[in-house]
Scaffold this active site. Sequence first.
Site, PDB file in Angstrom:
ATOM      1  CG  HIS A  47       0.476 -10.576   3.869  1.00 34.07           C
ATOM      2  ND1 HIS A  47       0.560 -11.030   5.161  1.00 34.07           N
ATOM      3  CD2 HIS A  47       0.056 -11.632   3.131  1.00 34.07           C
ATOM      4  CE1 HIS A  47       0.220 -12.311   5.198  1.00 34.07           C
ATOM      5  NE2 HIS A  47      -0.098 -12.701   3.988  1.00 34.07           N
ATOM      6  CB  CYS A  48       0.077  -3.774   3.467  1.00 36.92           C
ATOM      7  SG  CYS A  48      -0.145  -3.390   5.189  1.00 36.92           S
ATOM      8  CB  ALA A  49       0.087  -6.695  -1.223  1.00 36.56           C
ATOM      9  CB  ALA A  68      -0.908   0.003   1.240  1.00 40.31           C
TER      10      ALA A  68
END
Lengths: 400, 138
Positions: free
Chosen positions: A353-355, A114
């Site tokens: 995982h922020c993706a 992100a």
Amino acid sequence: MDFKKDFPMLNNDIIYFDNAATSLKPKCVIDAITDYYYNYSSNAHRGDYKLSVKASNKFEDTRRKVKEFINADSEKEIVFTSGATESLNMIVSCFFKDILKENDEVITTKSEHASVILPWFNLENEKGIKVKFVSLDENYCLDENTVISMISDKTKVIVLSHITNVIGDIRNIKAIASEAHKRGIYVVVDASQSIGHINVDVKDMGADFLAFSAHKMLGPTGVGVLYGKEEFLKKFKPFKFGGGMNISFNSPKEIEYKDLPYKLEAGTQNIDGVIGLGTAIDYINKIGIKEIERIDNELKEYLIEKLKKLDNIILYNEKAKSSLVIFNVKGVFSQDTALYLDKYNIAIRSGSHCAKKLEDELGISNTCRISLYFYNTKEEIDRLIDALNNKNILEESIGV
Amino acid sequence: MDNDLKREIIIDNFKNPNNKGLIDDESYIKEKKASDSCIDNFTVQLKLDNDVIKDIRFDGEACAIATSAISISIDKLIGKTKEEALNIINNYLNMIENKDFDKKLLDELIIYEDISKQPSRTKCATLGILGIKDLLDK
Ligand SMILES: Cc1ncc(COP(=O)(O)O)c(C=O)c1O
């Protein structure tokens, strides 16, 4: 070698497999930070007394160490920030925001963090630039030729992680940058996951800008680095104004800023954090980055080999080269697996995982991630495998 | 209730949850509810008719506790008036927070009574029902 004794956290009978989120800290780093507070606590770059001179020297020592660690040309190219996220935002806000125009294209991938994608999405909303996603190959890795083939006359920037934080593929930045530079395209590299794991050489890879956080490479939280080639960094418009970054300010028309890197470091800096980062670099250099990479690889291969023997495990990124493994236990939601392993004091990460854009490619949004570092051991992996070799993980995860 | 039975109910509702999947119908109100401390993520749909809950649906990916809890809550709340439903929900929330609550009102939801002992799970157990509560408060 036994690294355990260097890491106080590892005396707590935990197995720590979440190194991609943040690494543990060796005692020498913690000691360097307390030493500053115990013995020479003072502001840097200000005082006329011995303590402050020592603090300033230690602070600037780290800048030199970072410069050498990533093979930058000059200390002017090393700016301290609060972390990779701030560095990645500065690259967009202090530089690209002013030079990009409507319909200019920025190439990236859906497996980025992100903190890599969002600053550019924002710029798309503000200025009408276009963020383009390169497709990933069948192993969710990035083929440099696919990136190169996407370059058009409109392409102005290529933004990539050196290693991604979910799939963990190592990108061939060098090949991409060499093609990009022939066409006047800037290359921005997020080295958050590669720093401290493999050699990061800004000149060899051809990065125009590079970002990372200290806390993923044995250093403290709250400090990071923005690297930029001097010719570009010079053009950065500061986004923080205040003490430490100016020479004089007689009136709004008569402001004189300091030279790089100080121009971009307004206010009292994270002095203890920077000193801790310097010690982390010393520690890594003592072991040697090649040796760290070798241990990472050996552990990763061992883990994959063991996981493949279990029939309840789905592996997603076997082909990626770095020290991350993502998987799910069949029929079990990733968070339930993580909470189940927590009962055995095994720390792994679950989620996206922020993706969050990666979901488009992977087809599932939630996975478990094991991320290794050189202080992990095969014995720890054996204990993980024993815990995963269980038909009743879902039942036992519930905890009632 | 013994623990084996509790676990069985949770796993049944996780694997085959009630009313999973949203529908395209204007008479429903809708809300997205994502947990800030974990990765659970629900969209909840609710249809009220004269203050009576006609239907509740949900979608999203979440853990066994979160999914089973919304599934069982849906089963329990459909057919109740808004007031009855809010009373059940508040008692449920009290139970999760280890406060006084009325057991009789909760039926099967009582299986989450011990969740307060697992701090990392309390958010999971309340995510869905808080989504329903938000819609009822609208
Ligand atoms: C690939 C990648 N980029 C950027 C970041 C952001 O780092 P930080 O949160 O330290 O700013 C992370 C951290 O998770 C990461 O994994």
